[in-house]
Enzyme design. Structure first.
Site, PDB file in Angstrom:
ATOM      1  CD  GLU A 172     -23.260  51.859 -24.843  1.00  0.00           C
ATOM      2  OE1 GLU A 172     -22.997  52.718 -25.687  1.00  0.00           O
ATOM      3  OE2 GLU A 172     -23.707  52.138 -23.709  1.00  0.00           O
ATOM      4  CE1 TYR A 243     -24.069  56.352 -17.979  1.00  0.00           C
ATOM      5  CE2 TYR A 243     -24.485  55.437 -20.163  1.00  0.00           C
ATOM      6  CZ  TYR A 243     -23.657  55.596 -19.067  1.00  0.00           C
ATOM      7  OH  TYR A 243     -22.418  54.999 -19.044  1.00  0.00           O
ATOM      8  CD  GLU A 291     -21.258  52.084 -20.238  1.00  0.00           C
ATOM      9  OE1 GLU A 291     -21.792  53.176 -20.527  1.00  0.00           O
ATOM     10  OE2 GLU A 291     -20.452  51.495 -20.975  1.00  0.00           O
TER      11      GLU A 291
HETATM   12  O1  AHR Z   1     -19.959  56.092 -19.951  1.00  0.00           O
HETATM   13  C1  AHR Z   1     -19.871  56.867 -21.109  1.00  0.00           C
HETATM   14  C2  AHR Z   1     -20.211  56.104 -22.377  1.00  0.00           C
HETATM   15  O2  AHR Z   1     -21.576  55.787 -22.371  1.00  0.00           O
HETATM   16  C3  AHR Z   1     -19.529  54.779 -22.601  1.00  0.00           C
HETATM   17  O3  AHR Z   1     -18.289  54.893 -23.206  1.00  0.00           O
HETATM   18  C4  AHR Z   1     -20.484  54.073 -23.520  1.00  0.00           C
HETATM   19  O4  AHR Z   1     -20.414  52.682 -23.383  1.00  0.00           O
HETATM   20  C5  AHR Z   1     -21.839  54.648 -23.153  1.00  0.00           C
HETATM   21  O5  AHR Z   1     -22.571  55.013 -24.254  1.00  0.00           O
END
Ligand code: AHR
Length: 504
Positions: A172, A243, A291
């Site tokens: 990131e 997310y 992720e």
């Molecule tokens: O998974 C948690 C965090 O989310 C990770 O460390 C980061 O890469 C992302 O922002």
């Protein structure tokens, strides 16, 4: 009751690589310490690995695990985590304001990965470190030349090189929160030079350059273009992170997460292909969605509020049935892009937004999100088949023109079976889904189905009630020749398996 109709064709969208069913272990909160590794626990083996977590990792069908971070990697010195444990330094981890004892490091992770039967995916630090440290790390891991670094590895008891194939060039790096954050151009040049050096050590590796931290980043799109313009000749894949969470009681937007993920993937593909075309290259950069998950970021107070402590409880979200439905649908989107998504890692494996939860003195348990992952990873066929879906659509706050049904159909390697994944986004209504499989086979046999949703969406599995939620079966499944009709409960995710008695 709403109606939807799917006509499946024999045309393949792509082949599912098992690596899309990956996970992520970061030195963060209680994912490593008190998660996969807890020497003081009665459930740990002689090496300190939680054997119940290892078993659940296998049961989930996890194929690959990314390590050691995450934001953590951007301040990490890999050398701290190798060699005699008693000589390893304790340090401040600035990413998560934690105390890092380094009693778990690279070689412990590789031992754990072997035990859990997963392939490692390693990230290098391009935040506070650079080309040399990354080249040293891969030499330590993968070289069998008689050099100081491979001798060092041997002196640590590892005679045969680890032979790690997949490598992330930082984490990131577009995010202002990242230690050593860079603009696209600076990162791209560093990533390209690091990739060059790493490939000189081991030509046979897969290198993943950082894309955007999420689709809403102000630099999204241009970041991908700039990064690839400088590095496309040296890298294989570009990463995506995302997310999703439910805002307020806006369930429809939450159920649109998989459509938003789909749009994100398409936009990255467009950028990657455009760079390739402009440079006149015959090279396709595929994606590593390394992720993804449901994560209630609004519940996290942020790093600034934390006191420095070892293995604090961080983001241990307790997942509901509704969350599991969304996780199932995100997996469907990843499968639907089997032609372009080579790796995907659900973040993270244990405790920290993990499908596996653990406390020191109790057996590990499966969160609700464990089930769609395990069912998809273990049962998805080899090939994703294309199809045309007729379903009504609605406008959600976060996605206009949202199809109310989502489907993915996969076929096994030997063509003898099909898996149908279906999401019903209707909030109140059942959906009768009719699937025409004439092109695939003339006689079908229903094997089984698994379904999450349709009832109390708020239920969770937790320490007191570790088995409160388990998937049920669909109530109505009818096979008539080559047509399957199922009734999907409102807000539900389902996986239906069929046997092809006479394939076309
Ligand atoms: O998974 C948690 C965090 O989310 C990770 O460390 C980061 O890469 C992302 O922002």
């Amino acid at each position: 009751m709403q109606k939807a109709a799917l006509k499946v064709t024999s045309q393949a969208v792509g082949t599912i690589r098992s690596q899309i069913f990956g996970s992520f272990v970061e030195h963060m909160g209680r994912c490593v310490y008190g998660g996969i590794f807890d020497p003081g626990s009665p459930f740990a083996d002689a090496k300190g690995f939680r054997t119940d977590v290892v078993e659940l990792t296998r049961e989930m069908g996890v194929s690959v695990v990314r390590y050691p971070g995450g934001n953590f990697v951007s301040g990490y010195r890999w050398e701290d985590g190798v060699g005699p444990v008693e000589s390893r330094p304790t340090r401040l981890d600035l990413a998560w304001r934690s105390i890092e004892p380094n009693s778990f490091g690279l070689n412990e992770f590789m031992n754990w990965a072997r035990l859990a039967e997963v392939e490692p995916m390693m990230a290098v630090n391009l935040g506070t470190r650079g080309v040399q440290e990354a080249a040293d790390l891969i030499e330590y891991c993968n070289s069998d030349c008689d050099t100081q670094l491979s001798q060092l590895r041997q002196s640590h008891g590892i005679d045969t090189p680890h032979n790690i194939r997949a490598w992330c060039l930082g984490n990131e790096m577009d995010g202002p929160w990242q230690i050593g954050h860079k603009n696209a151009e600076d990162y791209a040049k560093l990533a390209a030079e690091t990739a060059k050096a790493m490939r000189l050590v081991d030509p046979d590796i897969t290198l993943i350059v950082c894309g955007s931290s999420h689709e809403e980043m102000p630099t999204f799109g241009d970041w991908e273009t700039t990064v690839l313009e400088h590095s496309i000749e040296h890298v294989d894949l570009i990463s995506l992170h995302a997310y999703y969470e439910k805002y307020g009681d806006d369930r429809l937007s939450f159920l649109a997460s998989s459509a938003r993920m789909d749009r994100f993937i398409q936009r990255v593909i467009e950028r990657a292909d455009e760079v390739s075309r402009r440079k006149g290259l015959d090279k396709r950069v595929n994606l590593s969605f390394d992720e993804w998950n449901v994560w209630y970021q609004k519940r996290f107070e942020g790093v600034d509020q934390l006191e420095f402590r070892h293995a604090p409880r961080l983001i241990e979200d307790e997942y509901t049935v509704e969350d599991a439905v969304v996780v199932g649908s995100l997996l469907m989107t990843l499968m639907a892009h089997a032609d372009r998504v080579d790796f995907a890692c659900q973040a993270q494996l244990a405790n920290v937004i993990g499908p596996i939860r653990v406390e020191k003195d109790c057996p590990a348990w499966r969160q609700t999100t464990f089930f769609p992952f395990a069912l998809s990873a273990r049962a998805a066929g080899h090939t994703v088949l294309s199809g045309s879906l007729e379903t009504r659509s609605m406008d959600a706050e976060l996605f206009e023109g949202l199809p109310m049904t989502q489907t993915v159909v996969t076929q096994s390697d030997d063509s003898s079976s099909l898996m149908i994944f279906a999401l019903n986004r209707e909030l109140e209504d059942e959906t009768q889904l009719t699937i025409d499989l004439t092109e695939i086979g003339s006689a079908l046999e229903y094997t089984e189905s698994h379904c999450l949703g349709g009832g109390n969406l708020e239920l969770t599995n937790n320490l007191e009630h570790p088995e409160q939620v388990v998937p049920g079966a669909l109530r109505e499944v009818v096979v008539d020749g080559s047509t399957l009709t199922v009734v999907l409960p409102p807000t539900s995710w389902s996986a239906i398996s069929l046997r092809l008695v006479s394939p076309s």
